[in-house]
Design a protein around this motif. Structure first.
Motif, PDB file in Angstrom:
ATOM      1  N   PRO A   1      11.507  10.239  -3.390  1.00  0.00           N
ATOM      2  CA  PRO A   1      10.298   9.906  -4.148  1.00  0.00           C
ATOM      3  C   PRO A   1       9.402   8.960  -3.355  1.00  0.00           C
ATOM      4  O   PRO A   1       9.879   8.018  -2.728  1.00  0.00           O
ATOM      5  N   VAL A   2       8.103   9.216  -3.355  1.00  0.00           N
ATOM      6  CA  VAL A   2       7.126   8.342  -2.704  1.00  0.00           C
ATOM      7  C   VAL A   2       6.188   7.823  -3.787  1.00  0.00           C
ATOM      8  O   VAL A   2       5.585   8.607  -4.516  1.00  0.00           O
ATOM      9  N   THR A   3       6.130   6.508  -3.878  1.00  0.00           N
ATOM     10  CA  THR A   3       5.255   5.914  -4.895  1.00  0.00           C
ATOM     11  C   THR A   3       3.847   5.770  -4.323  1.00  0.00           C
ATOM     12  O   THR A   3       3.668   5.167  -3.264  1.00  0.00           O
ATOM     13  N   ILE A   4       2.881   6.307  -5.019  1.00  0.00           N
ATOM     14  CA  ILE A   4       1.499   6.212  -4.558  1.00  0.00           C
ATOM     15  C   ILE A   4       0.848   4.945  -5.095  1.00  0.00           C
ATOM     16  O   ILE A   4       0.192   4.204  -4.378  1.00  0.00           O
ATOM     17  N   GLN A   5       1.060   4.701  -6.363  1.00  0.00           N
ATOM     18  CA  GLN A   5       0.524   3.499  -6.987  1.00  0.00           C
ATOM     19  C   GLN A   5       1.417   3.129  -8.154  1.00  0.00           C
ATOM     20  O   GLN A   5       2.187   3.956  -8.623  1.00  0.00           O
ATOM     21  N   THR A   6       1.283   1.900  -8.598  1.00  0.00           N
ATOM     22  CA  THR A   6       1.990   1.508  -9.823  1.00  0.00           C
ATOM     23  C   THR A   6       0.961   1.071 -10.854  1.00  0.00           C
ATOM     24  O   THR A   6      -0.145   0.648 -10.505  1.00  0.00           O
TER      25      THR A   6
ATOM     26  N   VAL B   1       2.867  -0.970  -6.244  1.00  0.00           N
ATOM     27  CA  VAL B   1       2.251  -0.209  -5.159  1.00  0.00           C
ATOM     28  C   VAL B   1       0.780  -0.052  -5.490  1.00  0.00           C
ATOM     29  O   VAL B   1       0.420   0.319  -6.610  1.00  0.00           O
ATOM     30  N   GLY B   2      -0.065  -0.338  -4.521  1.00  0.00           N
ATOM     31  CA  GLY B   2      -1.505  -0.231  -4.716  1.00  0.00           C
ATOM     32  C   GLY B   2      -2.182  -1.329  -3.911  1.00  0.00           C
ATOM     33  O   GLY B   2      -1.538  -2.317  -3.549  1.00  0.00           O
ATOM     34  N   VAL B   3      -3.445  -1.154  -3.608  1.00  0.00           N
ATOM     35  CA  VAL B   3      -4.121  -2.167  -2.788  1.00  0.00           C
ATOM     36  C   VAL B   3      -4.268  -3.464  -3.579  1.00  0.00           C
ATOM     37  O   VAL B   3      -4.377  -3.452  -4.802  1.00  0.00           O
TER      38      VAL B   3
ATOM     39  N   ALA C   1      -9.606   2.761  -5.057  1.00  0.00           N
ATOM     40  CA  ALA C   1      -8.392   2.095  -4.584  1.00  0.00           C
ATOM     41  C   ALA C   1      -7.637   3.011  -3.620  1.00  0.00           C
ATOM     42  O   ALA C   1      -7.098   2.562  -2.605  1.00  0.00           O
TER      43      ALA C   1
ATOM     44  N   ASP D   1       0.824  -1.212   0.000  1.00  0.00           N
ATOM     45  CA  ASP D   1       0.000   0.000   0.000  1.00  0.00           C
ATOM     46  C   ASP D   1       0.861   1.266   0.000  1.00  0.00           C
ATOM     47  O   ASP D   1       0.465   2.279  -0.558  1.00  0.00           O
ATOM     48  N   TYR D   2       1.992   1.202   0.680  1.00  0.00           N
ATOM     49  CA  TYR D   2       2.845   2.379   0.804  1.00  0.00           C
ATOM     50  C   TYR D   2       4.284   1.965   0.550  1.00  0.00           C
ATOM     51  O   TYR D   2       4.708   0.913   1.033  1.00  0.00           O
ATOM     52  N   ALA D   3       5.011   2.811  -0.169  1.00  0.00           N
ATOM     53  CA  ALA D   3       6.419   2.495  -0.365  1.00  0.00           C
ATOM     54  C   ALA D   3       7.219   3.763  -0.509  1.00  0.00           C
ATOM     55  O   ALA D   3       6.771   4.727  -1.127  1.00  0.00           O
TER      56      ALA D   3
ATOM     57  N   ALA E   1      -2.895   9.180   6.760  1.00  0.00           N
ATOM     58  CA  ALA E   1      -3.576   7.898   6.654  1.00  0.00           C
ATOM     59  C   ALA E   1      -4.029   7.376   8.012  1.00  0.00           C
ATOM     60  O   ALA E   1      -4.802   6.451   8.100  1.00  0.00           O
TER      61      ALA E   1
ATOM     62  N   ARG F   1       2.986  10.408   5.539  1.00  0.00           N
ATOM     63  CA  ARG F   1       1.790   9.601   5.435  1.00  0.00           C
ATOM     64  C   ARG F   1       0.978   9.545   6.732  1.00  0.00           C
ATOM     65  O   ARG F   1       0.237   8.611   6.972  1.00  0.00           O
TER      66      ARG F   1
ATOM     67  N   LEU G   1      -9.206   3.032  -0.247  1.00  0.00           N
ATOM     68  CA  LEU G   1      -8.872   1.806   0.479  1.00  0.00           C
ATOM     69  C   LEU G   1      -7.453   1.917   1.059  1.00  0.00           C
ATOM     70  O   LEU G   1      -7.202   1.514   2.189  1.00  0.00           O
ATOM     71  N   GLN G   2      -6.561   2.509   0.274  1.00  0.00           N
ATOM     72  CA  GLN G   2      -5.196   2.726   0.763  1.00  0.00           C
ATOM     73  C   GLN G   2      -5.202   3.636   1.992  1.00  0.00           C
ATOM     74  O   GLN G   2      -4.490   3.405   2.957  1.00  0.00           O
ATOM     75  N   LEU G   3      -6.045   4.657   1.926  1.00  0.00           N
ATOM     76  CA  LEU G   3      -6.109   5.621   3.031  1.00  0.00           C
ATOM     77  C   LEU G   3      -6.558   4.970   4.327  1.00  0.00           C
ATOM     78  O   LEU G   3      -6.233   5.432   5.412  1.00  0.00           O
TER      79      LEU G   3
END
Lengths: 295, 167, 384
Positions: free
Chosen positions: B71-76, A204-206, B142, A194-196, B165, B162, B145-147
């Motif tokens: 850098p902070v990755t939020i999603q891929t 990264v992602g649910v 999505a 979820d977090y990186a 969250a 973060r 849900l992460q939050l």
């Protein structure tokens, strides 16, 4: 409209051997700690050997009650290989007084074990079909025995996909094993967090966002999910949207548990007792109450 | 690369599947094949959103850079997924970085070209808006849900950040 | 009356001989007695301990002892105690653990045997014992404490000659007449200046005990007189509950706003669960000695009204009182049937009487019914 009134009773698989003492189901058996392995900063795997030498046989998805001397008892899924019941393997997160104490045990210490309790993942039903396992956080632990069984009997199943989500890279359980599994050609393993921060070179992602693209045939798939309830709600929706029939979606549920044998009343979930009717339910059996608050 | 026409390739993507052949032709006219090596940026925060991408192969991270935190990755995003919707909304500026973290092949779509076609043909515009709306909707779900920070845990997963969250 | 069962008459003054006979057979006698201005179940030494000449007046949130005009021994209904306190003790040691070095020895706390003669068990209470039998004896696992106590128990039922203000056993189909589940059943009759008991045998053990008593066969007129007493009770039930479609009513109303209205009154005290004769929930406590070498695991009655009851790492699943009341009543009247084949409510009315704010399960069910939108309409449904 969900048919509230047709609360289907969960399919009870063939009776699971009652290894807990029938005469006194509340009395634990002593087990000696053989090894304590730190999986993450707060999650540990315990290997336990029965003091009387009699291995505790179990089916994938079952749980035990672990008793820490003088402190209390907790319900913990078995995370080991059902084909190798000794030592008994449990993976648990140190979150409360009992689990913290259990995680702090040393080789040679003794714990009490009652079990195994509950039903199993429907692997016989899954034979001949694709299998997708959706794990969230510590939910990977109760699924691991199913993975061992799927791999041991790999030819019986179609494609096997493991989708595993964790909070962050440092929360990933069974990291080496996941890497080993990922290198197999007969198993698709997708890991996400979820977090990186910057040094993570993975997804990264649910975990539920992996469902639309995972390699399984939704019309011919049995789905097994274990994780926080909110994650399982989203997972169920994604699986349904992808076309997996509701009766083929199985969820491992969790509630407060004191006795594990249906006496204490704590784990009731609508008409179900998680301890003896579950912990694994076909989604259809719990659908009428799954999205109702505070059940 | 592929010998089949780009429009046939588009027809197989989740984003464009089901569109009539003439729409696909039109869209293909705005598209080109691109390749990014691991570490290459597709675009940078603040840059003009003049392109969007459809990943054919590889993985791309959606990143923010914070001073002192990196850098902070939020999603891929991976195969079959869309990168970027800022091209649809003024001021057409990217609000985050997008970086390939492995060899990535994608289709790049010229935003000016596509916006022009949408303006001329509102039916096509509406169709694309619906499809992008669906993507935005899924991403928002999505992200919610992460939050929730579902899995809990004592240790802050992203040091010095973060906290939003958590309650 | 049971087909083929033997009916005898025992005179009032000979009742104590029943007590003596049971004591001689090794039973510990427990039954109704007056204590702290209530009729409670406690150990008894003779028939003199019965609440002769006392009755109770019950309403929602109200319980009062009053003097009767006669000296009936069982001229009351049910008090705050239920028989579960003897079969499923409020506090029970489950096992002991001893530690020496890194070793641990685990020893069962049993034997749990106790031979109680339960004197004065009402029809609704027999039904309640039957409900708990299903919980503790009916599944894969059997509770050893309950089993030993239950198997040892001798049950002397009493047919109700009057109903209380909060009684509704007739609605639940559990009373007022006890048909089975007892060793002996007494009907107390005070008529025409006579005071006697009709003794009905329900088991071989019961027959053996009767053989030791100075009884004589009942006449048809005496049997009829006893029957009239029970009919009177049936006619004066203080409450009713419409059981038509009860399970479905609750299952489709999980999200009814009515639960919030109940929660405005409910204190979440759990009194209803403590007095309920079927409530079986329990928790456990682990205690150690000061040296930390011996530990004990103790089971205690618990209540689904406590906030900790549904605690799951980090918080309670049922954090609102509305959810806890809903859980309790839905379990009693609906999901219990899914679990054990019959409702968890036997209509004894204790939860109504002993609720400090007078919340009435029959009333709340009526209110829910009034707000119920019914089953989802059939898709093709037209006006009927």
């Amino acid at each position: 409209m969900t048919p509230l009134l047709e609360a289907v009773q969960p399919r009870s698989a063939e009776p699971v051997p009652a290894a807990a003492s029938l005469a006194d189901p509340m009395l634990p058996r002593p087990f000696e700690v053989r090894r304590v392995q730190a999986e993450t900063y707060d999650t540990y795997t315990l290997e336990l050997a029965p003091a009387d030498g009699r291995p505790l046989r179990f089916r994938p998805g079952q749980f035990n009650m672990l008793y820490l001397f003088g402190v209390g008892e907790v319900a913990i899924s078995i995370s080991g290989d059902p084909g190798r019941p000794s030592p008994l393997v449990h993976t648990l997160r140190a979150v409360g007084a009992v689990t913290r104490g259990l995680c702090a045990l040393k080789k040679g210490d003794v714990v009490g074990v009652r079990g195994p309790f509950g039903n199993e993942w429907p692997l016989d039903e899954a034979a001949g079909h694709d299998v997708v396992l959706v794990a969230g956080g510590i939910g990977l632990a109760p699924l691991r025995p199913a993975i061992y069984r799927l791999l041991a009997e790999r030819k019986r199943f179609g494609r096997v996909v493991l989708l595993s989500g964790s909070r962050s890279p440092q929360d990933i359980l069974f990291r080496h094993e996941l890497e080993r599994w990922r290198s197999r050609f007969d198993l698709e393993v997708v890991v996400t967090v979820d977090y990186a921060a910057g040094d993570w070179n993975g997804l990264v992602g649910v975990v539920t966002t992996l469902i639309p693209r995972a390699g399984f045939d939704p019309t011919d798939t049995v789905a097994l999910a274990c994780g926080p309830e909110v994650m399982m709600r989203f997972a169920t929706r994604e699986l349904e949207r992808r076309g997996v029939p509701t009766e083929r979606i199985y969820l491992s549920m969790e509630r407060n548990m004191k006795c594990a044998v249906g006496f204490c009343g704590h784990c009731q979930y609508g008409p179900h007792f998680i301890c003896k009717d579950g912990p694994i339910f076909p989604y259809r059996a719990i659908a009428p109450i799954f999205e109702i608050r505070e059940v | 690369m592929s010998l089949q026409p780009l429009s046939a390739l588009l027809a197989q993507t989740p984003l464009f599947q089901g569109l009539p052949a003439e729409d696909l032709e039109l869209i293909a006219g705005c598209a080109s094949n691109v390749k990014f090596d691991a570490g290459d940026f597709l675009f940078r925060e603040g840059g003009p959103a003049d392109t969007f991408y459809l990943v054919r192969h590889g993985n791309v991270s959606i990143e923010f850079f914070a001073p002192g935190r990196g850098p902070v990755t939020i999603q891929t995003r991976g195969e079959g997924e869309v990168i970027g919707w800022s091209w649809l909304f003024p001021p057409y500026t990217w609000s985050h970085d997008a970086r390939a973290f492995e060899l990535t092949r994608a289709l790049a779509f010229n935003a000016d070209c596509l916006r022009g076609k949408c303006d001329k043909d509102p039916r096509l515009g509406y169709e694309l808006m619906k499809r992008f709306g669906q993507i935005v909707h899924e991403r928002l779900e999505a992200t919610r849900l992460q939050l929730l920070d579902l899995y809990g845990g004592d240790r802050d997963p992203a040091p010095r950040g973060r906290t939003a969250a958590k309650r | 009356m049971r087909e083929g069962s033997t009916m005898n008459v025992l005179e009032r003054d000979a009742l104590d001989l029943l007590f003596t006979s049971l004591k001689e057979r090794g039973f510990t006698l427990v039954g109704p007695t007056v204590r702290e201005r209530a009729i409670v179940y406690d150990e008894m030494f003779s028939a003199a301990d019965l609440p002769w000449g006392w009755t109770d007046r019950q309403e929602a949130g109200t319980y009062r002892l009053e003097r009767r005009a006669d000296d009936a021994a069982f001229g009351f209904t049910v008090g705050p105690h239920a028989w579960k306190r003897f079969l499923f003790p409020p506090v029970q040691s489950l096992f002991r653990a001893e530690r020496s070095g890194s070793k641990m020895a685990l020893r069962p706390a049993g034997p749990f045997a106790a031979r109680y003669a339960l004197i004065g068990v009402r029809a609704c209470e027999l039904a309640a014992i039957d409900r708990q039998d299903k919980v503790f004896l009916g599944g894969t696992y059997v509770d050893p404490v309950y089993r030993q106590r239950r198997e040892g128990a001798f049950v002397v039922a009493v047919q109700c000659g009057q109903a209380g203000g909060t009684c509704f056993c007739a609605s639940m189909g559990t009373g007022p007449r006890a048909g089975s589940g007892f060793d002996l059943a007494l009907t107390e009759v005070l008529e025409d200046g006579r005071h006697w008991f009709l003794v009905e045998e329900g088991s071989e053990r019961g027959t053996e005990v009767v053989a030791t008593l100075p009884v004589r066969a009942a006449t048809e007129e005496e049997i009829a007189a006893a029957g009239r007493a029970v009919e009177r009770a049936e006619a004066e039930m203080g409450r009713t509950l419409d059981t038509e479609g009860l399970r479905e009513l609750f299952l489709r109303n999980y999200e009814n706003r009515h639960w919030d209205r109940v929660a405005e009154r409910c204190l979440g005290c759990g009194n209803c669960t403590m007095v309920c004769p079927t409530c079986f929930c329990a928790t456990v406590d682990d205690v150690t000695d000061l040296a930390g070498q011996a530990a004990e695991r103790v089971r205690r009655w618990d209540s689904c009204f406590t906030i900790d009851f549904s605690y799951l790492h980090g918080g309670s699943v049922r954090s609102s009182i509305a959810a806890r009341y809903r859980q309790w009543i839905t379990h009693k009247l609906a999901t219990w049937t899914d679990q054990f084949g019959a409702p968890g409510c036997v209509g004894c009315g204790r939860c109504i009487t002993w609720c400090p704010v007078g919340i009435d399960l029959t009333e709340e069910t009526r209110a829910l019914r009034a707000l119920d939108h019914g089953a989802p309409a059939a898709p093709q449904g037209g006006a009927s």
